[in-house]
Write an enzyme that holds these catalytic residues in place. Structure first.
Site, short mmCIF file in Angstrom:
data_model
loop_
_atom_site.label_atom_id
_atom_site.label_comp_id
_atom_site.label_asym_id
_atom_site.label_seq_id
_atom_site.Cartn_x
_atom_site.Cartn_y
_atom_site.Cartn_z
CB SER A 250 -9.13 3.49 -26.80
OG SER A 250 -9.23 4.86 -26.52
CE LYS A 251 -6.30 3.63 -34.46
NZ LYS A 251 -7.17 2.50 -34.81
NE ARG A 252 -11.99 7.96 -27.62
CZ ARG A 252 -12.68 7.32 -26.71
NH1 ARG A 252 -12.87 7.82 -25.53
NH2 ARG A 252 -13.19 6.12 -26.99
N GLY A 254 -3.64 8.14 -27.77
CA GLY A 254 -2.49 8.52 -28.58
C GLY A 254 -1.72 7.33 -29.09
#
Ligand code: GLU
Length: 480
Positions: A250-252, A254
């Protein structure tokens, strides 16, 4: 019947690595079967869709080499088609207008929650009388259109990846909204599941290959195919891409969009190769490097895993380095020049082309990612600082004699090549200075460090840029 597949990204963000991988599988399957790969942009969400994301998606797919045969088709240009099909379902009595307000729906869910039940629409407006409808209209309520889902239905399909998948109608959340609210009598914007089915029917899609996160949509879509009396395509739900902890990437994590991978200096060939391996393995598993066209010859869903595919940076880096090491030098130079320019290094890309190509030849075998060449290039474009180790080296006895002799040799006329450089070193050793000391002192003088790329080649390149002599002179001042 010839194979027709599609990639259907929503332009609500840059091209995601997961969508790109779905694109790879669709492309491989289409090419394997000599079929068609179609691109459809699902831009019915007016608020979140943006033209720059569409452009990013088109650019990313092109960069990867995923050529499409039809499209891009834009859902936003096909609203009339969805409305026509919605009307058909209304006429057939399979869809109806629901006037519930947001507050009513929320209350419904709160009660369900309090009773420990899963939230769902309770189908309360399925059988409204014309009078009830008129009353809601008079209140100024705008109805959505819902499609009827029978709780006692069992929906089952043979998935090319997951084999038999079965869902119960009761688990689909009640009658589903297929069109957003609009003034009574008219039909609003279509919702995702409905627009997808209408398009896939209209475009005669034979195989729907998409991420496993869509698996819960498939039973709803199958019911819509049935209601619209269309042939149900074959489904293949591909495993998700997972991060190192085994959770969905996911976006988390990076880096998730293809353009970020591009900026990080991965080549499209390596990334496409790597994405193919994310969930698929070739019949000869020792052969992990291939082009998309080669993979397409062997691709089948028999070799696609059910389990999620862990993203492995080491593997991607390894593949990328392999592609960079073997890349033709003119092409590698083309790719490196923008990185050197962005770093602020000054050079004339046309006049210095032969020199830049030699630099690329020197760096090529050590590159993992393209920006590595920025750090490596530092000593060829910028002033150097002599580090502590290099200083100590220059202070070793014999160092000064070596550098002096080298400078003497350099002052003689003639071309300076790698062969000249080798001879110069030999000549110095004749003075009784050990070759190792000559080499280390030279390296210290020319690069300011004791580690670095091939010394002789670096020397020639520095010489061509007029940097060798001043550095040797400067180092001589420090040397013993
Ligand atoms: N628009 C959907 C997405 O971006 C894809 C829908 C589909 O493949 O059916 O996830």
């Amino acid at each position: 019947m010839s194979v027709r597949v599609r990639l259907a990204p929503s332009p609500t963000g840059n091209l995601h690595i997961g969508t790109a991988r779905t694109g790879v599988f669709n492309w491989l399957f289409a090419r394997h079967h000599g079929g068609q790969f179609i691109l459809r942009i699902e831009d019915t969400d007016e608020e979140r869709s943006r033209p720059e994301f569409t452009q990013n998606i088109l650019d990313g797919l092109t960069w990867l080499g995923l050529s499409w045969d039809e499209g891009p088709v834009f859902q936003s240009q096909r609203i009339d088609l969805y409305k026509k099909f919605t009307q058909q379902l209304l006429d057939q009595g399979l869809a109806y207008r629901c006037y519930c307000t947001a507050a009513e729906l929320e209350e419904m869910r709160d009660i369900q929650k309090a009773q420990g039940k899963a939230p769902r629409y309770d189908n309360r407006h399925r059988h409204l009388t014309p009078e009830q409808q008129a009353a809601f209209e008079a209140e100024g309520r705008h109805p959505v259109i819902r499609f009827q889902i029978e709780d006692d239905r069992e929906i089952s399909w043979h998935d090319l990846v997951r084999d038999r998948v079965t869902w119960r109608g009761a688990d689909l959340g009640g009658d589903m909204v297929i069109a957003r609210a609009a003034i009574g009598g008219t039909i609003g914007q279509p919702l995702y599941n409905f627009a997808v089915v209408v398009d896939d029917i209209d475009m005669q899609i034979t195989h729907i290959i998409r991420g496993e996160d869509h698996i819960g949509n498939t039973p709803k879509q199958i019911l819509l195919y049935e209601a619209l009396q269309a042939t149900i395509p074959t489904f293949a739900h591909t495993p998700l891409i997972l991060n190192e902890e085994g959770k969905k990437l996911s976006k988390r994590d990076g880096v998730t969009s293809l353009s970020e991978f591009q900026q990080m200096g991965y080549t499209p060939e390596a990334l496409a190769n790597y994405m193919t391996l994310l969930g698929w393995s070739p019949p000869d598993s020792t052969h992990e490097r291939f082009t998309l066209t080669e993979a397409a010859q062997e691709f089948s869903f028999d070799r696609v895993n059910k389990a999620g595919a862990k993203f492995d940076w080491d593997k991607l880096n390894w593949l990328n380095s392999q592609y960079l090491h073997e890349m033709p030098i003119p092409h590698l130079t083309d790719l490196l020049i923008p990185y050197w320019q962005a770093a602020g290094y000054e050079f004339d890309p046309i006049a210095s082309r032969p020199w830049l190509e030699q630099l690329a030849t020197l760096f090529g075998p050590s590159l993992v990612r393209l920006p590595d060449a920025v750090e490596m290039g530092q000593l060829f474009f910028r002033d150097i600082e002599i580090d502590g180790e290099a200083k100590a080296q220059l202070q070793q006895s014999g160092s000064a004699i070596a550098l002096q002799k080298i400078l003497e040799i350099l002052s003689q006329p003639g071309d300076f090549t790698e062969a000249t450089a080798q001879t110069a070193v030999q000549d110095v050793t004749k003075l009784g200075v050990k070759k190792g000391l000559v080499m280390r002192s030279l390296r210290a003088a020319l690069t300011g460090s004791l580690q670095g790329p091939d010394l002789m080649q670096s020397w020639v390149l520095l010489h061509q840029r007029g940097l060798a002599q001043p550095r040797l002179e400067e180092a001589l001042l420090l040397a013993q």
